[in-house]
Write a protein that holds these residues in place. Structure first.
Motif, PDB file in Angstrom:
ATOM      1  N   GLN A   1       0.828  -1.211   0.000  1.00  0.00           N
ATOM      2  CA  GLN A   1       0.000   0.000   0.000  1.00  0.00           C
ATOM      3  C   GLN A   1       0.862   1.260   0.000  1.00  0.00           C
ATOM      4  O   GLN A   1       0.586   2.223  -0.725  1.00  0.00           O
ATOM      5  CB  GLN A   1      -0.935  -0.014   1.212  1.00  0.00           C
TER       6      GLN A   1
ATOM      7  N   LEU B   1       2.402   1.626  -3.567  1.00  0.00           N
ATOM      8  CA  LEU B   1       1.443   2.063  -4.576  1.00  0.00           C
ATOM      9  C   LEU B   1       1.216   3.570  -4.502  1.00  0.00           C
ATOM     10  O   LEU B   1       1.169   4.259  -5.526  1.00  0.00           O
ATOM     11  CB  LEU B   1       0.114   1.315  -4.400  1.00  0.00           C
TER      12      LEU B   1
ATOM     13  N   CYS C   1       1.653   4.114  -8.345  1.00  0.00           N
ATOM     14  CA  CYS C   1       0.520   4.831  -8.960  1.00  0.00           C
ATOM     15  C   CYS C   1       0.013   5.910  -8.011  1.00  0.00           C
ATOM     16  O   CYS C   1      -1.109   5.830  -7.508  1.00  0.00           O
ATOM     17  CB  CYS C   1      -0.594   3.870  -9.369  1.00  0.00           C
TER      18      CYS C   1
ATOM     19  N   THR D   1      -6.330   6.049  -8.337  1.00  0.00           N
ATOM     20  CA  THR D   1      -6.988   5.333  -7.241  1.00  0.00           C
ATOM     21  C   THR D   1      -7.271   3.879  -7.599  1.00  0.00           C
ATOM     22  O   THR D   1      -7.499   3.053  -6.708  1.00  0.00           O
ATOM     23  CB  THR D   1      -8.315   6.014  -6.864  1.00  0.00           C
ATOM     24  N   HIS D   2      -7.294   3.554  -8.911  1.00  0.00           N
ATOM     25  CA  HIS D   2      -7.604   2.213  -9.384  1.00  0.00           C
ATOM     26  C   HIS D   2      -6.602   1.784 -10.451  1.00  0.00           C
ATOM     27  O   HIS D   2      -5.975   2.623 -11.099  1.00  0.00           O
ATOM     28  CB  HIS D   2      -9.006   2.160 -10.005  1.00  0.00           C
TER      29      HIS D   2
ATOM     30  N   ARG E   1      -6.593   0.442  -5.268  1.00  0.00           N
ATOM     31  CA  ARG E   1      -5.268   0.150  -4.702  1.00  0.00           C
ATOM     32  C   ARG E   1      -5.376  -0.611  -3.392  1.00  0.00           C
ATOM     33  O   ARG E   1      -4.548  -1.476  -3.095  1.00  0.00           O
ATOM     34  CB  ARG E   1      -4.505   1.462  -4.459  1.00  0.00           C
TER      35      ARG E   1
ATOM     36  N   TYR F   1      -0.535  -9.530 -10.261  1.00  0.00           N
ATOM     37  CA  TYR F   1      -1.077  -8.778  -9.124  1.00  0.00           C
ATOM     38  C   TYR F   1      -1.916  -9.737  -8.300  1.00  0.00           C
ATOM     39  O   TYR F   1      -2.713 -10.503  -8.868  1.00  0.00           O
ATOM     40  CB  TYR F   1      -1.971  -7.629  -9.589  1.00  0.00           C
TER      41      TYR F   1
END
Length: 280
Positions: A178, A181, A186, A190-191, A246, A267
């Motif tokens: 987390q 990310l 990223c 958010t996705h 995420r 993933y």
């Protein structure tokens, strides 16, 4: 022979199993498992993990890029849990060392077979921390199949893997993922749009049909996806495409410079109900 997927014949999960009423992330399990969470996710943290591992996140904060952060995480895990190569490999006679379970060993086992005992431990971690039940482990997991549940529970609780604080290792992996990310992988998204190839819907039963191409599907508590559609094509005739928040990613293939899942851009996605597009 594997039956090819036919969304016209798929049904909803028997018994509508969702999960436990409690978890370790401070949000209700029905909310975590719902499409509403995926549409508008909120930050998720496993209780106490960052607070009890302050030195790790201080060290990560000094990293200039993801590769450096991944190396720092691996070094921290090596120091905390003794899972460097010398300690993982058994010696002979008096030098023989006790087997130490590790998150890397679980990921490796998952890579070979998500229905392996290692896969059961990973699904059990999701169940324990997020409260979300698995839908499949070797066979459908439904209320009417107590023997299937018993076999899953026996594997997820196996003493072979439940040493060396394995659940804590997975907690740290999730929190590092987390952090990575948001910080590097990223930070503005958010996705992530991810794909999964399947040949049937035994593992992921359909809950609702939205139109010819879109469905709401109950994903297994943990599933493999990839960011590359061409890779997903290698694993099934039907491609599931999801916008994954995420907060529902446990692991991704560039998280560390060296790990067992490098080859397929993989993933590991935490389950629940997802709105998916389905294509051939």
């Amino acid at each position: 022979m594997v039956a090819h997927a036919d969304i016209s014949e798929a049904g909803t999960p028997d018994g509508d199993l969702i999960g436990h009423s409690t978890n370790l992330v401070g949000l209700s399990t029905p909310f975590l498992a719902d499409v509403a969470f995926n549409a508008r996710p909120v930050p998720v943290h496993i209780s106490g993990v960052r607070e009890m591992n302050g030195p790790l996140f201080e060290m990560l904060g000094l990293a200039d890029d993801l590769a450096e952060a991944g190396d720092a995480f691996a070094a921290y895990m090596m120091a905390m849990f003794g899972i460097d190569r010398e300690q993982r490999e058994a010696g002979n006679g008096a030098e023989r060392r006790r087997y130490r379970s590790s998150y890397l060993r679980l990921i490796k086992g998952w890579g070979y077979d998500s229905n392996s005992p290692e896969g059961a431990v990973l699904k059990g971690w999701v169940e324990s921390r997020f409260g979300i039940f698995p839908t499949f482990h070797r066979q459908r997991l439904v209320r009417q199949a107590p023997a299937a549940w018993a076999a899953y529970v026996a594997e997820k609780m196996s003493s072979r893997f439940h040493n060396n604080a394995i659940m804590t290792q997975l907690d740290l992996l999730y929190e590092f993922c987390q952090w990575a990310l948001v910080r590097f992988a990223c930070p503005t998204e958010t996705h992530l749009t991810l794909h999964r190839g399947v040949n049937d819907f035994d593992e992921h039963p359909i809950r609702e049909r939205l139109d010819r191409r879109r469905v709401v599907m109950r994903l297994n508590s943990l599933s493999s996806f990839t960011a590359e559609r061409d890779i997903a094509d290698c694993f099934g005739d039907v491609i599931l495409t999801a916008r994954v928040p995420r907060e529902k990613i446990l692991f991704f293939n560039t998280l560390m410079t060296s790990h067992p899942l490098k080859g397929e851009g993989e993933y590991l996605v935490i389950g629940g109900d997802y709105e998916l597009s389905v294509s051939r």
